[in-house]
Design an enzyme around this catalytic site. Structure first.
Site, PDB file in Angstrom:
ATOM      1  CB  ILE A   8       1.861   2.618   6.726  1.00  0.00           C
ATOM      2  CG1 ILE A   8       0.691   2.216   5.838  1.00  0.00           C
ATOM      3  CG2 ILE A   8       1.996   4.126   6.726  1.00  0.00           C
ATOM      4  CD1 ILE A   8      -0.640   2.719   6.370  1.00  0.00           C
ATOM      5  CE1 TYR A   9       6.607   1.037   9.752  1.00  0.00           C
ATOM      6  CE2 TYR A   9       4.411   1.060  10.683  1.00  0.00           C
ATOM      7  CZ  TYR A   9       5.685   1.580  10.622  1.00  0.00           C
ATOM      8  OH  TYR A   9       6.025   2.627  11.427  1.00  0.00           O
ATOM      9  CG  HIS A  10       0.352  -2.164   4.974  1.00  0.00           C
ATOM     10  ND1 HIS A  10      -0.718  -1.307   4.767  1.00  0.00           N
ATOM     11  CD2 HIS A  10       0.527  -2.211   6.307  1.00  0.00           C
ATOM     12  CE1 HIS A  10      -1.147  -0.850   5.927  1.00  0.00           C
ATOM     13  NE2 HIS A  10      -0.406  -1.381   6.878  1.00  0.00           N
ATOM     14  N   PRO A  11       4.130  -4.789   3.032  1.00  0.00           N
ATOM     15  CG  PRO A  11       6.328  -5.437   3.508  1.00  0.00           C
ATOM     16  CD  PRO A  11       5.248  -4.504   3.955  1.00  0.00           C
ATOM     17  CG  HIS A  33      -1.933  -1.032   1.269  1.00  0.00           C
ATOM     18  ND1 HIS A  33      -2.278  -1.714   2.419  1.00  0.00           N
ATOM     19  CD2 HIS A  33      -2.721  -1.536   0.289  1.00  0.00           C
ATOM     20  CE1 HIS A  33      -3.236  -2.574   2.151  1.00  0.00           C
ATOM     21  NE2 HIS A  33      -3.518  -2.500   0.861  1.00  0.00           N
TER      22      HIS A  33
END
Length: 626
Positions: free
Chosen positions: A551-554, A351
């Site tokens: 914001i950390y969503h891989p 995201h």
């Protein structure tokens, strides 16, 4: 004085740098007191770092993060199974326990400190044209670094997974696992069929909020977006955020799932144990153990039944490739043997949003670091578990909206808003600019002039990108960080959708409720974009390409798919294709990214994976011969 010394010592040991004005030295130090106060009331206390390991276990779980902590805990419920959990990082510390100090964990030793590759299409306003990708290198993983938001995604995300051939992953099936974990402290929500109480993972609102978030929700209503439970029947709407916090402190997966079972004799947790290779017999194509480095010594543990890889969307594909499972041509170019050629590391999704959309207000109602009185604020947190230090990393509200590009015939919004009563200027450049890596030119021109002014922000986030990136090995050295290319905005539809989301966000900011604060858009043009008419579509596209924020969503790098899917790495039971006794269970298995923050869905994946493993090994079937 002793707690001050403890906090200082621990901060130094974990690589945390106490930065900024002197007023915030005290909260960082006294946070140690808060942490130890919490431990004194925590009936489970801290996990045991097992020093003497067995040679063999039934199951070895690699990675003690959002999924791995869940899996290890649930598998150890079977008393006759032995479980080893390997975590590359240490335990949580006193800083990680305080929700408002989330930013201080990034760029510390608890963070892998990954950076994306420069592409010339995104992250242009960050140093080197690279985005920071914080990932948790700590027991609890990224649930220790994140902003704790509890968001499950959209019903259609999971139904789409099932329609792609992933049997058992439809919304009705995964809802069971969301509820299994959940201990929701909102009595209104637990009266619905979508929530539960009594689970191991505590979910609640922050006990402190500003009037700005109430205005945000009200402004959404003015535009026709209801104030609703976005984890309930429908997602489109606005809500005061819920997060994984407990008694005002962060509730990581380590705290929720590992502390309660710390005394189980059949569960060993090895911290600071960096897995370097999965042992796979090349003839039988079966996993039988793991090599890892601990205390500078290479060690081996064998698995009687399975190895479960839960190292995350970056480290799981890296470890598989180092072990001979991955794209054949790439592995050979790295000088690695090929046991099974699979598209490991492909299908990377994230995201991406636009940071920096800032609104100035004329009343002292926002979070301004230099104005908060350190001692009273900290003591309110310590004594009453309330106050600004309980805020979810600064995020107070969330919203889900549909642009003109969304399918409006169903409830499946394509933009998410994160609302915070602060912006990049609010800490006078002490921390946020560093963790984002914003160039001095942009910070000095745009944000320094409003240092310590009352501001708030909406960060629009693209929920379902068309672009796909990849993770590849930089070398066959397991300690060399992999190549990460998220390929942001490679597909032009992505930036077009995000621009529409920005425009909806501006309409929210113009709600009548904000007039009482004289809220208005900060209008200093972004360097590099000033050649375009301010607030035009092309200007916002330029801003999105400069301040491209993750914001950390891989997810997606070990894609789940049905038999015969050439793009799949694991099957719907999370078994690695054509490799026996090996599964992957974390965010990397998502075939498509969910419409919302990924921590809760990753915990759900851990819950479901544990049940799949139990079904295969307790049903009498010989899973190893599939």
């Amino acid at each position: 004085m002793i707690f001050t010394l403890i906090a200082v010592t621990s901060a130094l040991k974990t690589g945390l740098t106490i930065v900024g004005t002197g007023i915030w030295l005290i909260p960082l130090l006294i946070a140690g007191l808060a942490y130890y106060r919490y431990d004194s009331f925590d009936p489970e206390s801290r996990p045991i770092d097992q020093r003497q390991l067995n040679r063999e276990y039934d199951f070895i779980v690699i990675g003690g993060g959002s999924a791995g902590a869940v899996i290890a805990s649930r598998l150890s419920e079977v008393a006759h199974w032995s479980v080893l959990l390997l975590e590359a990082g240490p335990d949580e510390n006193e800083i990680s326990d305080v929700p408002s100090l989330a930013a201080y964990l990034q760029l510390s030793s608890l963070d892998w400190q990954y950076k994306t590759e420069p592409t010339g299409k995104a992250c242009l306003g960050f140093k080197g044209g690279r985005c920071s990708w914080p990932r948790g290198k700590v027991l609890g993983g990224s649930s220790v670094l994140n902003y704790m938001l509890y968001i499950r995604g959209n019903r259609n995300d999971y139904d789409r997974w099932e329609q792609m051939g992933n049997v058992g992953w439809g919304y009705d099936q995964v809802l069971h696992y969301f509820k299994k974990s959940e201990d929701n402290r909102n009595p209104y929500l637990t009266r619905t069929k979508y929530h539960s109480k009594g689970g191991l993972l505590t979910v609640q609102e922050s006990p402190w909020r500003t009037p700005l978030v109430l205005g945000f929700v009200k402004a959404g209503e003015e535009l026709g977006y209801p104030n609703r439970d976005i984890n309930g029947e429908k997602q489109t709407g606005f809500m005061i955020a819920q997060g994984t916090i407990r008694r005002g402190s962060r509730c990581s997966t380590a705290k929720a799932f590992l502390r309660p079972v710390r005394l189980r004799r059949n569960l060993h947790i090895a911290m600071n144990a960096h897995a370097t290779r999965i042992l796979i017999n090349p003839k039988t194509r079966r996993a039988y153990g793991v090599q890892f480095l601990r205390d500078g010594i290479r060690q081996t543990a064998l698995a009687r039944r399975e190895v479960v890889v839960s190292a995350g969307a970056i480290n799981s594909p890296q470890l598989l490739m180092l072990s001979g499972v991955g794209p054949e041509q790439h592995l050979r170019s790295m000088g690695l043997p090929v046991i099974k050629s699979l598209p490991v590391g492909e299908n990377l999704q994230d995201h991406v949003g636009m940071a920096g959309m800032t609104f100035i207000v004329d009343k002292p109602i926002a979070i301004v670091q230099d104005r908060l009185q350190a001692v009273p604020v900290t003591m309110e947190y310590i004594m009453n578990e309330k106050g600004p230090m309980t805020t979810l990393g600064g995020v107070e509200g969330v919203g889900f909206v549909s642009t003109k590009y969304a399918n409006r015939s169903i409830d499946w919004p394509d933009i998410q808003f994160h609302m915070a009563p602060a912006s990049i200027n609010s800490d006078a450049g002490a921390r946020v600019r560093k963790i984002l890596g914003i160039t001095d030119r942009i910070y000095d021109r745009v944000f320094r002039p409003i240092t310590n002014r009352d501001t708030w922000t909406i960060m629009p986030l693209l929920l379902r990108p068309y672009s796909r990136g990849h993770v590849r090995l930089r070398s066959k050295n397991p300690f060399h960080y992999p190549i990460i290319n998220p390929n942001y905005f490679e597909d032009p539809r992505d930036v077009a959708t995000l621009v529409e989301g920005i425009k909806i966000g501006l309409r929210v900011s113009q709600g009548s409720v904000f007039k009482q604060f004289n809220s208005r858009l900060h209008r200093i043009p972004l360097p590099g974009c000033h050649k375009y008419p301010f607030a035009s579509d092309i200007y916002w596209e330029c801003c999105a390409r400069h301040l491209s924020m993750t914001i950390y969503h891989p997810v997606g790098t070990c894609k789940m798919g049905p038999e015969g899917d050439p793009t799949a790495v694991v099957d719907p039971r999370l078994r690695v294709v054509d490799i026996g006794n090996l599964r992957v269970a974390d965010a990397s298995i998502m075939p498509t990214i969910v419409s919302g923050n990924t921590n809760a869905p990753t915990i759900m994946i851990g819950e479901k994976a544990a049940d799949l493993i139990k079904e295969d090994w307790l049903s009498g079937s010989n899973y190893g011969n599939y």
